[in-house]
Structure formats: structure tokens, C-alpha cells
Design a protein around this motif. Structure first.
Motif, mmCIF file in Angstrom:
data_model
loop_
_atom_site.group_PDB
_atom_site.id
_atom_site.type_symbol
_atom_site.label_atom_id
_atom_site.label_comp_id
_atom_site.label_asym_id
_atom_site.label_seq_id
_atom_site.Cartn_x
_atom_site.Cartn_y
_atom_site.Cartn_z
ATOM 1 N N GLN A 91 -18.662 1.113 5.843
ATOM 2 C CA GLN A 91 -18.211 0.483 7.079
ATOM 3 C C GLN A 91 -18.858 1.146 8.281
ATOM 4 O O GLN A 91 -18.949 2.362 8.345
ATOM 5 N N ILE A 116 -8.837 -1.931 4.342
ATOM 6 C CA ILE A 116 -8.005 -1.388 3.283
ATOM 7 C C ILE A 116 -6.594 -1.952 3.389
ATOM 8 O O ILE A 116 -5.969 -2.256 2.394
ATOM 9 N N ILE A 117 -6.128 -2.130 4.618
ATOM 10 C CA ILE A 117 -4.785 -2.682 4.761
ATOM 11 C C ILE A 117 -4.741 -4.105 4.234
ATOM 12 O O ILE A 117 -3.890 -4.464 3.442
ATOM 13 N N LYS A 162 -5.146 -4.857 0.310
ATOM 14 C CA LYS A 162 -4.076 -4.585 -0.643
ATOM 15 C C LYS A 162 -4.551 -3.683 -1.766
ATOM 16 O O LYS A 162 -4.428 -4.005 -2.938
ATOM 17 N N THR A 163 -5.190 -2.613 -1.455
ATOM 18 C CA THR A 163 -5.637 -1.715 -2.502
ATOM 19 C C THR A 163 -4.553 -0.696 -2.738
ATOM 20 O O THR A 163 -4.597 0.401 -2.228
ATOM 21 N N TYR A 173 0.783 -1.228 0.000
ATOM 22 C CA TYR A 173 0.000 0.000 0.000
ATOM 23 C C TYR A 173 0.818 1.283 0.000
ATOM 24 O O TYR A 173 0.259 2.355 -0.065
ATOM 25 N N VAL A 211 -8.178 4.204 -5.411
ATOM 26 C CA VAL A 211 -9.162 4.944 -4.647
ATOM 27 C C VAL A 211 -10.017 3.934 -3.897
ATOM 28 O O VAL A 211 -10.530 2.994 -4.495
ATOM 29 N N PRO A 212 -10.151 4.079 -2.583
ATOM 30 C CA PRO A 212 -11.004 3.122 -1.880
ATOM 31 C C PRO A 212 -12.436 3.222 -2.402
ATOM 32 O O PRO A 212 -12.925 4.318 -2.687
ATOM 33 N N GLU A 213 -13.067 2.080 -2.555
ATOM 34 C CA GLU A 213 -14.451 2.068 -3.020
ATOM 35 C C GLU A 213 -15.307 2.878 -2.056
ATOM 36 O O GLU A 213 -15.041 2.943 -0.868
ATOM 37 N N VAL A 214 -16.356 3.408 -2.598
ATOM 38 C CA VAL A 214 -17.279 4.163 -1.744
ATOM 39 C C VAL A 214 -17.756 3.265 -0.618
ATOM 40 O O VAL A 214 -17.872 3.654 0.523
ATOM 41 N N SER A 236 -4.803 9.885 -4.936
ATOM 42 C CA SER A 236 -5.901 9.159 -4.313
ATOM 43 C C SER A 236 -6.513 9.958 -3.165
ATOM 44 O O SER A 236 -7.736 10.076 -3.050
ATOM 45 N N ALA A 266 -5.457 6.457 8.100
ATOM 46 C CA ALA A 266 -6.659 5.908 8.724
ATOM 47 C C ALA A 266 -7.902 6.386 7.977
ATOM 48 O O ALA A 266 -8.883 5.658 7.857
ATOM 49 N N ASN A 316 -10.333 11.667 -3.301
ATOM 50 C CA ASN A 316 -11.333 11.224 -2.327
ATOM 51 C C ASN A 316 -11.741 12.330 -1.374
ATOM 52 O O ASN A 316 -12.885 12.378 -0.914
ATOM 53 N N ASN A 352 -15.112 11.328 0.359
ATOM 54 C CA ASN A 352 -15.175 9.878 0.419
ATOM 55 C C ASN A 352 -14.060 9.327 1.297
ATOM 56 O O ASN A 352 -13.039 8.864 0.820
ATOM 57 N N VAL A 375 -11.200 0.359 12.071
ATOM 58 C CA VAL A 375 -10.986 1.413 11.085
ATOM 59 C C VAL A 375 -9.719 1.138 10.281
ATOM 60 O O VAL A 375 -8.689 0.831 10.832
ATOM 61 N N GLY A 376 -9.830 1.232 8.973
ATOM 62 C CA GLY A 376 -8.646 1.101 8.129
ATOM 63 C C GLY A 376 -8.248 -0.335 7.857
ATOM 64 O O GLY A 376 -7.445 -0.619 6.993
ATOM 65 N N THR A 394 -16.282 0.660 0.905
ATOM 66 C CA THR A 394 -15.372 0.407 2.023
ATOM 67 C C THR A 394 -15.199 1.657 2.869
ATOM 68 O O THR A 394 -14.986 1.586 4.059
ATOM 69 N N ALA A 395 -15.282 2.788 2.216
ATOM 70 C CA ALA A 395 -15.007 3.994 2.973
ATOM 71 C C ALA A 395 -16.185 4.443 3.805
ATOM 72 O O ALA A 395 -16.036 4.793 4.966
ATOM 73 N N THR A 396 -17.360 4.423 3.214
ATOM 74 C CA THR A 396 -18.477 4.973 3.982
ATOM 75 C C THR A 396 -19.419 3.887 4.465
ATOM 76 O O THR A 396 -20.146 4.072 5.425
ATOM 77 N N VAL A 417 -4.262 2.823 13.237
ATOM 78 C CA VAL A 417 -5.487 2.443 12.521
ATOM 79 C C VAL A 417 -6.122 1.192 13.121
ATOM 80 O O VAL A 417 -7.278 0.920 12.877
#
Lengths: 627, 531
Positions: free
Chosen positions: B522, B504-505, B508-509, A76, B513-516, A201, A192, A205, A210, B500-501, B518-520, B404
Motif C-alpha cells: 500500500q 484490512i478493516i 474482514k481479515t 476483526y 496475518v495481513p498479506e505482505v 498475528s 493501524a 508480523n 511486516n 491506512v488500515g 496489503t501491508a507493505t 486509522v
């Protein structure tokens, strides 16, 4: 633009570092070769930077997957490049000014025992600084950030036999680490929130709203303020500016390159790079206030200093404050524009100061100079260009960039504007005080030094002249037209659109010019024939001359208490006394108990029998009476 | 089979040295060096044969072995490695030849005994990292004390007896508790010491908290976690150089290894419950160790207290309940072994020249010993955690994972991060006082490093840079094994509420850009709790 170009750009100074670093023994005594390798390495980077610049101007930006070199920490965080308009501006400043300073150093460092070591460090610095601006994510910026900090440490303490030099180097590193503490926590917060440290990125976002609200609605506020703590350390702002004046212990070209033109502006670059975040979080106001207060504070201190390099150092702190005002009020392009012009004129002034020291057998005290303009005509002329530029004399580079910042500040806060204007007056004043005392009036040079006063050799004065040209003219080239200038157009894709500042541009320019000229005139009336007095006359002057005793306050209230508490409370009392006391106490207790019990083993059968009988009686008594 | 060879080859060396001890010093040294080098070379086979995709222990017959030993008691000779122990095994086999080469001319009496102790120690340490049978583990754990006892007690400094006894008693106090714990597990595990079955049943043992503590205290002493650390400065100061290198480089890691191998997966709930007590100790250790290190007049004590600080980071990461944090901790075990090992070697080298470890006796060494000064600087920077060198990657992952991971308050991370500032303070101040300034007459005469000494340090420098620039060589093989541990610890916490987080860890993204979702999408912890 190809990745290979950027790799070549980046690697070249690293190769220079390795050659001078590893083969220093063989290069000893071959100064031209050693310095030549160092300068050549940066020249290659400069050429690559120009190519990259042209490429970006044609619209070719290196970003995203195309810029990635390899995954660094797990999957990452990668090592990768992001090259856009902002990057190329920084690249040109670093390699352009850097190259000239390398050339100048070939002459300046002549005869120094650590010649190859010097060029090794200087190349390493350029390498680290390039990483800082080329990175496509915050962690890579941090790699460069720490790398330049290391080189700064090594170069400030370059003459390591001098206690004051190594003290200054250590101080610089540690104070910067306090800033890095904020930078690190800022990165953790961003990670975080976004699950990434990648610029593109994060910014995309953030604009889309986002991300995880790690700290609720104030997530970005906290993140940007923490990042700013890092910037405050690196760019020597209140209250962490204290390391920069001390950093003048290093060789003067180092002060020009690292502590004026490039490294110290990294904080400004960071804020500009994170423009999107600061705009959303609206924390720019904090940045602007810290900036303007630092600008004023440092300018006041500069009024009473008599060390030529320290005056320039406080001036740098003050000018960095202006840059923060620029990026703080949202005028990111103006802040970076001032970064560019400042790199030229301040780099120039440091190099001229070096030229003065070169002539004066390393004398730094301006009270022991005077009338130097006749002996050092080129040095004088180029210094004058730099000083006029910083004072904001009409049409010179500083005039354009400073005016843009002040104008934008007016649109944000009138108080900031006024403080900025006062600082502009002080700037012109202290800078021309320096000029009049150093170059004009009667010579106060000691006879022995005076006998070999000489202009510097060509390898030193040619870079001065070359730097003087952009210091004078670059504003005319890039800055005319304010928000419609070439510079603003070039960087418009990087920064969020700033609203046009209200008011008449010409009027603001006129006010700035008048203030600058007034400062110069006032300095002329005060110092044309006068030497700064040795003793401050009143309490206020004493306070200023002693730099508000900030170092003393830090030392008395922070450094010494921590040292003493660690020594006496933690180590002597707690560690050795209490913890080890308990450990050894337990051991002693067991030994004592064992020793006591051992005495019961008398070996006399009668005693054993008696004790058995007593025991039996007690047991029986217990059962008879209690159960 | 390969693994057994690696473990017992050094023991063979002990026998060889014993038989040939009358053949003269160079023969003894030669045998010891060759054997230890051979062990290292063979141990590289463990890396090349390692399957990164397996989340448990390696199943290849070369890397795994199980033989009945005392059948009636459920004891077997059972060894294997996973992505965590692999690195500790390699660290051990890597440092041992370095130590032997470093001790080349410094042992005046009882050379053969010294080399035998060192080789026996290597077998003991390797056994601890590879044992998959608790009984076998305990045997190695205790056996390794004996050669260490000799190393400090015979070849140590003036107060060596006090230091050795303190070291042994401290450790024994812990192991006594652990033995009780091991027996309790044995009876709950169908009269077997088998670690694989124990791990499968992880979380079911009772009384969980007491058992957890029985193990944890034993390991915490070894780490050493504040406030169990006072044996360490004494042991380091009195130990010969090589003893310090092994002690800091490998022995301390047994504590942290024990935590990640036993405490976390066997008693996940108890570990989670104890986290609010352990993490403050780790953070205090980070700051306290650094502050006390700062004021030490003795170089070795300074490095010893810095270890307390560094190991505090490791413990913090281990309890972060996040992959990133635990990976960082495992990597930091290696990093600390390399950097602190190198620091002790460097201190030993100037001690041999100057017969002093007091900082005030030095100054200006950079002038006459430029090679030494350069290497010392690189190691110092590695210890400070300068990006581009090894220490940074470990510390960064630990702090990031802790931040995180949400296993404890972010304030602990804030305080732990001040360790980054303090490390610069005590290391650079020390470096300044030793290296900079003008050398006095005695220091003026000190010679720079000899080729042998450079050869001792260069391999360490190689890895210091390698891990800093390309850590994935080391991180990739441990990912699955660390996840396996992290999954166990997270069980309770993350059933409904991903930390939290986390996603994403693990997901392995990279640079995406985190998908909407996964980000919101959750749930945050608070939200989940209110539902």
C-alpha cells in the motif's frame, strides 16, 4: 487442551458472582453457604487451571482459531483464548492464591453486613482477572483490565459509608483510566499498523517486519510506550502509583488478592506478553528505569510509614518496580518469576496483617502494637516467613527471584543494578522495622484491646500456613539454576531468548544476601526496643513521612485547577455568560427593535402622510442629484 | 406496508385516546401502553424482514412504500429504511412504551393530552427516520416539534416557558436554513423531492458548501454540537422525565441521523472540506461537555452536559470517513439512547421520591435502595464505556475508525480519548455523592424501586449487556448501509490512496496475518502525493 475446559475455568466464578449477586437477599445470614459458594467457584477454576497447566507442560497450547469463541466487534476482533505457559502461570497464581484468600475471607468477613456482596464482587474480580490473562488479543485483555479495575473500585469502596473509602475507590478508578488512555491509544496504533489486535498475528508480523509504518520507524516505539502507560497506571508505577496506598481502605483480603498478588501485576504481565514488541522497539530501557526509580522511591516512603497496611502497600509498589526492571531489561521470565513469588509472600503478609487487625479490633498503627508474637504465634511465624522472603534471606522464594532480576539488570545497566541493590537494603530494613515494632518489644496495646487479643480462627490461619510454604520454598523448587531453572525452561517458548547475564551467579547471590541481612540487622539495631517517634525530627524525615507531598501536589496543581476552571471559566463564564448571553442577546435585540419599530405604528393618518411625503422627497432628491 | 403501520399506529392511538379520554385515567394509560407496545412488536417485523446484504434502502414491499401525494409538485409519500434508520426506528418504538410506563403515576394534570402528545411524537420521530422524500421529511421534522413543545411547555418545570421557546426557536432557526437547502435541491433534482434520486446524484449539487452548511447547521443544533448546545441543558431541566428520555434518547439522534443521511452522501466533497472545522468542534464538545458536566450541581444538567460530550463522539466518528468510525457512531446513537434514557429515568425516579435533583440533597442512597443503586451503577458504567457493556463498543469503534481512517489528524483522536478519563471523573463523582455515605433522615426514608419501575428499566439493561457482549447483532445489519455512505465520502480521498488500515478493516481479515501485499504494498499518503 479443550476450549470447554477454559470455558468452565472462566465461567465458574461468573456463576458464583451471579448466585451471590442475585440471591444475596436469600443468602443473608447464611454466611457459610455464601462464602462457600464463592470459594467453591474459585476452587473449580483452580482445578481447571491445574489441568490446563499439566496440558501445557505436555506441549498442548491453545491458540489461533482453536481458541476463538465468537467474533465480537465486527469480524476483526473476537472473543478467544490463548493459553500457553505464561497464561497457565498466571492462572495458577490467580486461582491458587485467590482460592486461599476466598477461604480466609469466610472467616475475616464474618458478621459484615455486606457479606454476600463481598463474595459477589470477589468472584467477579476473579472472573475479570481470568479474562485478562486468557484473552488472545489486546482488546480482550483490555476487557479484563477494565473489569478488574471496576472490581477494585467496588471493593476499595466496599464500606461505602466511609468517605475515605469511596474517595479511594474513585481515585483508583480515575488514575487507572489515565493509564487506560495510553492503553487505548496503544491499541489504536497497533491496529493501524497490523490491522489486528490478535497477539499471535501481531507478534509474527512484527518479527517479520511486516506492518504499516503508521509513525514511520518509531511505530512500535510509540505503540509499546503507550501500552506501558497503561501498565504504569494498573501496576502503580511512577507517576501514577498514588492510588495504591489509598486502596488500603478496602477489606484486607482484597488488598492481598487484588492489590498485591494479582491485579496490580497485570501491567507486568502485559509487558511480558508483548515481549516480542518490546524487544524489537527496544523500549524496555524506559520500562526498567521507571521500574527501578519507583522501587527506590516507594521503598523510601515505606521507611517512615506507621500504618501496617500502607507499609505493605508501598512495599508492593516497590516490588512491582522490580518486576518492571526484570521485564524491562529483557529478563521476562525472571520478572514473571518474581511476580509469582511476590504473589505468595506479599499475599501472605497482607493476610497476616489482616490477622493482626482481626486481633486488634482493626487497629492499623504499628506504634500501638508491640510484643504481639506471644499472643499471635502463628501470625507472627507466618509473617516472619513472608518478611524473610521479601528481604531476600538466602534460599527463600524472594531471594531467587530478586537475585535473578538484579543479576540481569547488571548486564543491562550497572546504575540500575546499584539502585536495585540499595532498594533491597531498604526493603529488608523497613520490613523488619515493621516486624520488630509490631511483634517484638514491649506491648503498647491499649488495655481494652489487649484483654481480647487472640489468634485468628482456623479458617484464617490455615490459609496463612498454606501460603507460607510456597513463600518459603517455591524458589528452591522452580528457581534454582538461574537461566537453567525449571521456570525458565517452562516459559522458554513464550519469551524471546535473553542473553546470559555476565558475572558469577554465586557472587551475585552472595552480595544480595549480605545486603538483605544487613538491612535486617540495621533494623534490629534501630528498632528492637524503640518505637517510631511521632514527630519527624528534620525536614528530610518530614518530607518522607509525608510521602513527598505528591498527593498534595497533584491536588493543588491538577485537580483543583481543572475543577475551578470548569466551574468558573467554562460553565459560568463561557457557557452561561458568553454563549447563552449571545443567544439571549439576539432575542432581546430583536424584541427591542420590534418594540421600537412598533411605536411608529401610531395610527395617526397625518403622521403616515408626512412620512410618505418625506420619503418621496428623499427619493426624488436622490434621483435628481445623484444619478 | 408494515413500515406505514409502524409509523401511523401511534397516531391511531392519539385518536383512540382522544375519543376515550373520558373513560378514566387507567383506560387512557392502558390504551397508550397497548398501542405503543403493539407498535414495538410490529416493528420487530422490520428487523426480521430486513435483508442485510442490500447496500441501499430495503426493497421489500413491507419495508418500502411510494405513493403519489402531490403529483404536480413532485411530492410523494415515500418511505423506506436501511441498516442505519432500522436501528433508530427500533430505538424509538422501544423507548416509547418504556416512557409511557415510566410516566404511569407522575402525570397529575391533563393525562390524556400527555399521552396523545407522546404518541403523536412517536409518529413524528418515526416519520423523520423513514421519510425518503425531502418534503415528507420536513413535514415530520417540523410536526414533531409541536408535541415536544407541549410536553415541555405544559408538563415541565418552573422555567418551562423559557426552555420551550428557546428549544423551539433554536430548532426553527436551523430548519429555516434547511428549508432553503431543500428547495435548492428540489430545483436541481428535476423538480422532485425524491431522496433516492438525490442520493444517486450526490456530490453534484451547487453551491455545495452553502447547501451542506444549510443542512449541517440545522442538524448541528439538534445534535447539539458545541457551541450550539445551550438549549439542551435548559430543555432537559425543565422537561418532565419522559420528555427528557425522548429528547436525549431519540430527538438528538435526528441531528446525527440527518448528518449521515443527508450531509455526508449528498455533499461528500463539502463534507470533506468542512471536516477540519467540524472535527475540532466535536472534540471540544467531548472535553467541554465532560468538564462542565463535572461541576453541575443538578443531576439532570449533569446528564445533559454529558450528552454534549457523548454526541461529540458520534459526530467525530461520522466524519472519520471510515466504516468502523461511522458504524461506531450509529451504534453509539443507540447506546446513548439507552444509557442516557435510563439515566434520566433513574433521576426521575428519585425526583419523584425526594422532589429534588440537587446532588447535595442526596447521599447514602445505596443503603436503603440497593436495587436502585445496582441498576444506577450498571447504567453509569455503561455511560462511562466499560467494556462488556454497550457504550464501550461504540466509543471504541469511533476512536479506532478515526485513528486509522486518516480523515484528520491523529491528535484529535488523542484529545477525544481523554473523554474516556473525564467520563469516569464526572460519573463516578456523581455516583459517589448520590449513592455513598450515610443517608440523612430524609434520604433514610426513601423506598427502593417498585416492580413497575424495575420493569421499566430491565429491558434497557438487557440491551446494555447484549450490545456489550454480542454487538454483531446490531453491527451486521448496518454494515452495507454504512459502507455505502463511507464509500461516497471517501471517493475523492481514496481513488489512488487507500487510507491506512482501510483495506484490512473492509477486507474482514479476521485473525489472519495481513498479506505482505496489503501491508507493505500500500502506498502511504505521503508517498502517493509525491508521485
Amino acid at each position: 487442551m479443550s476450549k470447554a475446559l477454559i470455558i468452565l475455568l472462566l465461567i465458574s466464578p461468573l456463576v458464583g458472582f451471579l448466585i451471590n449477586g442475585l440471591f444475596g437477599k436469600w443468602l443473608k445470614g447464611k454466611e457459610k453457604l455464601s462464602g462457600g459458594i464463592g470459594a467453591l467457584a474459585v476452587l473449580v477454576s483452580l482445578i481447571c487451571s491445574i489441568v490446563a497447566f499439566v496440558s501445557v507442560q505436555d506441549g498442548n497450547i491453545l491458540e489461533g482459531d482453536a481458541g476463538i469463541l465468537y467474533p465480537w466487534i465486527s469480524d476483526y476482533i473476537s472473543i478467544g483464548f490463548h493459553v500457553d505457559a505464561l497464561t497457565t502461570v498466571m492462572l495458577l497464581v490467580i486461582t491458587g492464591v485467590g482460592f486461599l484468600i476466598h477461604v480466609y475471607s469466610i472467616g475475616y468477613m464474618h458478621g459484615d453486613a455486606g457479606y454476600t456482596r463481598y463474595f459477589a464482587y470477589l468472584n467477579l474480580f476473579v472472573f475479570a482477572m481470568l479474562i485478562l490473562v486468557l484473552g488472545n488479543n489486546y482488546l480482550m485483555m483490555f476487557v479484563g483490565w477494565e473489569g478488574v479495575g471496576l472490581c477494585s473500585y467496588l471493593l476499595i469502596g466496599f464500606w461505602y459509608e466511609k468517605q475515605s473509602a469511596t474517595d479511594a475507590g474513585k481515585k483508583a478508578f480515575i488514575v487507572n483510566r489515565i493509564g487506560d488512555f495510553g492503553f487505548l491509544l496503544g491499541m489504536f496504533t497497533l491496529f493501524a499498523a497490523f490491522g489486528s489486535l490478535d497477539f499471535v498475528s501481531i507478534f509474527d508480523n512484527a518479527e517479520a517486519g511486516n506492518f504499516q509504518q503508521v509513525f514511520g520507524a518509531s511505530t512500535l516505539v510509540i505503540a509499546t510506550l503507550l501500552l506501558f502507560v497503561g501498565a504504569v497506571g494498573k501496576s502503580a508505577q511512577l507517576p501514577l502509583y498514588v492510588w495504591l496506598p489509598d486502596a488500603m481502605e478496602g477489606p484486607t483480603p482484597v488488598s492481598a488478592l487484588i492489590h498485591a498478588a494479582t491485579m496490580v501485576t497485570a501491567g507486568v504481565y502485559m509487558i511480558a506478553r508483548s515481549a516480542v514488541l518490546y524487544n524489537i522497539a527496544e523500549t524496555g530501557v524506559v520500562v526498567a528505569w521507571i521500574g527501578v526509580l519507583t522501587a527506590l522511591f516507594a521503598a523510601i516512603i515505606a521507611l517512615k510509614q506507621n500504618d501496617i497496611k500502607r507499609i505493605l502497600a508501598y512495599s508492593t509498589v516497590s516490588q512491582l518496580g522490580y518486576m518492571f526492571v526484570g521485564v524491562g531489561v529483557g529478563a521476562y521470565a525472571s520478572g514473571i518469576f518474581h511476580l509469582v513469588t511476590h504473589a505468595f509472600f506479599k499475599g501472605l503478609m497482607f493476610l497476616t496483617a489482616g490477622s493482626v487487625m482481626h486481633a486488634m479490633a482493626n487497629e492499623l498503627d504499628i506504634r500501638k502494637m508491640g510484643g504481639l508474637r506471644n499472643k499471635l504465634p502463628i501470625t507472627h511465624a507466618t509473617f516472619l516467613v513472608g518478611a524473610l522472603a521479601i528481604a531476600g534471606a538466602p534460599f527463600l522464594s524472594g531471594f531467587w527471584s530478586k537475585d535473578e532480576i538484579l543479576h540481569s539488570a547488571w548486564g543491562s545497566s550497572k546504575v540500575i543494578y546499584i539502585i536495585g541493590l540499595i532498594t533491597a537494603f531498604l526493603t529488608a530494613f523497613y520490613m523488619f522495622r515493621l516486624i520488630f515494632v509490631t511483634f517484638y518489644g514491649k506491648s503498647r496495646v491499649e488495655p481494652e484491646v489487649a484483654s481480647h487479643l487472640h489468634e485468628s480462627p482456623g479458617i484464617m490461619w490455615v490459609p496463612l500456613v498454606i501460603l507460607a510454604i510456597p513463600s518459603a520454598l517455591i524458589g528452591l523448587l522452580l528457581g534454582v539454576g538461574g537461566h537453567n531453572s525449571w521456570f525458565h525452561h517452562f516459559t522458554e517458548d513464550v519469551f524471546p531468548k535473553a542473553g546470559k547475564a555476565p558475572g558469577n551467579v554465586i557472587l551475585f547471590m552472595a552480595i544480595s544476601s549480605i545486603v538483605g541481612i544487613a538491612g535486617i540487622a540495621f533494623a534490629w539495631t534501630r528498632y528492637k526496643n524503640r518505637v517510631p517517634s511521632d514527630e519527624p525530627t528534620n525536614a528530610l524525615q518530614k518530607l518522607v513521612a509525608n510521602k513527598f507531598y505528591i498527593d498534595e501536589v497533584y491536588n493543588t496543581f491538577i485537580v483543583q485547577p481543572i475543577k475551578n476552571a470548569s466551574h468558573f471559566l467554562l460553565w459560568r463564564l463561557f457557557d452561561t455568560g458568553i454563549i447563552d448571553g449571545i443567544v439571549n442577546g439576539v432575542a432581546t435585540l430583536i424584541r427591542v427593535i420590534g418594540g421600537t419599530l412598533r411605536r411608529l405604528q401610531t395610527g395617526l393618518v397625518q403622521v403616515y402622510i408626512v412620512s410618505m411625503v418625506i420619503g418621496i422627497v428623499l427619493f426624488l432628491a436622490y434621483y435628481l442629484f445623484f444619478s | 406496508m408494515l413500515l406505514s403501520i409502524v409509523i401511523f399506529l401511534p397516531l391511531l392511538g392519539v385518536i383512540a385516546v382522544a375519543l376515550l379520554r373520558n373513560m378514566g385515567a387507567s383506560a387512557i394509560k392502558g390504551i397508550a401502553l397497548v398501542i405503543s407496545l403493539l407498535t414495538f412488536v410490529i416493528s420487530i417485523g422490520l428487523y426480521t424482514g430486513f435483508e442485510a446484504g442490500i447496500d441501499g434502502f430495503q426493497t421489500d414491499a413491507q419495508l418500502y412504500q411510494k405513493l403519489l401525494w402531490i403529483d404536480g409538485l413532485g411530492i410523494s409519500y415515500h418511505i423506506g429504511i436501511d441498516g442505519i434508520s432500522l436501528w433508530l426506528v427500533l430505538l424509538t418504538t422501544f423507548l416509547t412504551p418504556i416512557c409511557i410506563l415510566a410516566a404511569w403515576n407522575s402525570v397529575e394534570k391533563g393525562l390524556s393530552g400527555f399521552m396523545m402528545s407522546l404518541l403523536a411524537l412517536e409518529t413524528g420521530m418515526l416519520g423523520v427516520f423513514c421519510a425518503l422524500d425531502l418534503f415528507l421529511f420536513f413535514v415530520f421534522w417540523e410536526a414533531m416539534l409541536i408535541p415536544m413543545y407541549f410536553l415541555i411547555g405544559i408538563w415541565g418545570g418552573e422555567r418551562r416557558i423559557y426552555a420551550t421557546i428557546k428549544f423551539v426557536l433554536y430548532t426553527m432557526a436551523g430548519s429555516a436554513l434547511m428549508l432553503v437547502g431543500i428547495l435548492a435541491l428540489y430545483f436541481q433534482n428535476g423538480n422532485s423531492f425524491d431522496l433516492i434520486t438525490l442520493l444517486e446524484a450526490g456530490g453534484t449539487f451547487k453551491p455545495a458548501m452553502l447547501l451542506f452548511l444549510a443542512f449541517f447547521i440545522a442538524f448541528a443544533i439538534k445534535v447539539p454540537l458545541f457551541p450550539f448546545h445551550t438549549w439542551l441543558p435548559d430543555a432537559h431541566v425543565e422537561a418532565p422525565t419522559v420528555g427528557s428520555v425522548i429528547l436525549a434518547g431519540v430527538l438528538l439522534k435526528m441531528g446525527t441521523y440527518g448528518i449521515v443521511r443527508f450531509c455526508l452522501p449528498l455533499f461528500p466533497q463539502a463534507a470533506a472540506d468542512a471536516t477540519p472545522w467540524i472535527v475540532p468542534l466535536a472534540v471540544i464538545g467531548i472535553i467541554y461537555g465532560a468538564l462542565v458536566a463535572m461541576v453541575q450541581p443538578d443531576l439532570k444538567k449533569l446528564v445533559a452536559y454529558s450528552s454534549v460530550s457523548h454526541l461529540g463522539f458520534v459526530v467525530l466518528g461520522l466524519f472519520s470517513q471510515s466504516d468502523a468510525g461511522i458504524q461506531g457512531s450509529v451504534l453509539q446513537m443507540i447506546n446513548h439512547g439507552l444509557s442516557t434514557g435510563a439515566l434520566f429515568l433513574l433521576v426521575g425516579m428519585i425526583y419523584e421520591r425526594r422532589h429534588s435533583r440537587m446532588i447535595v440533597d442526596f447521599g447514602g442512597l445505596a443503603k436503603k435502595m440497593p436495587v436502585f443503586a445496582t441498576i444506577f451503577l450498571i447504567v453509569t458504567l455503561s455511560s462511562i464505556g466499560l467494556p462488556g457493556l454497550n457504550g464501550f463498543v461504540g466509543e471504541f469503534k469511533i476512536l479506532l475508525g478515526s485513528f486509522v481512517g486518516d480523515a484528520f489528524s491523529k491528535w484529535y483522536v488523542v484529545f477525544a480519548t481523554t473523554g474516556v478519563i473525564l467520563a469516569a471523573v464526572y460519573m463516578l463523582w456523581m455516583y459517589q455523592r448520590v449513592m455513598f455515605g450515610t443517608p440523612d433522615k430524609t434520604n433514610e426514608a426513601l423506598p427502593d424501586l417498585k416492580p413497575r419501575e424495575i420493569a421499566v428499566l430491565l429491558p434497557i439493561l438487557l440491551f446494555i449487556v447484549w450490545i456489550g457482549v454480542y454487538p454483531n447483532t446490531f453491527l451486521k445489519p448496518m454494515e452495507e448501509s454504512v459502507s455505502a455512505v463511507a464509500e461516497k465520502v471517501k471517493v475523492k480521498e481514496t481513488e489512488n490512496t487507500p487510507a491506512v488500515g482501510q483495506i484490512i478493516i473492509n477486507g474482514k481479515t479476521q485473525d489472519t496475518v495481513p498479506e505482505v501485499e496489503t501491508a507493505t504494498g500500500q502506498l502511504t499518503k505521503e508517498e502517493a502525493q509525491t508521485k
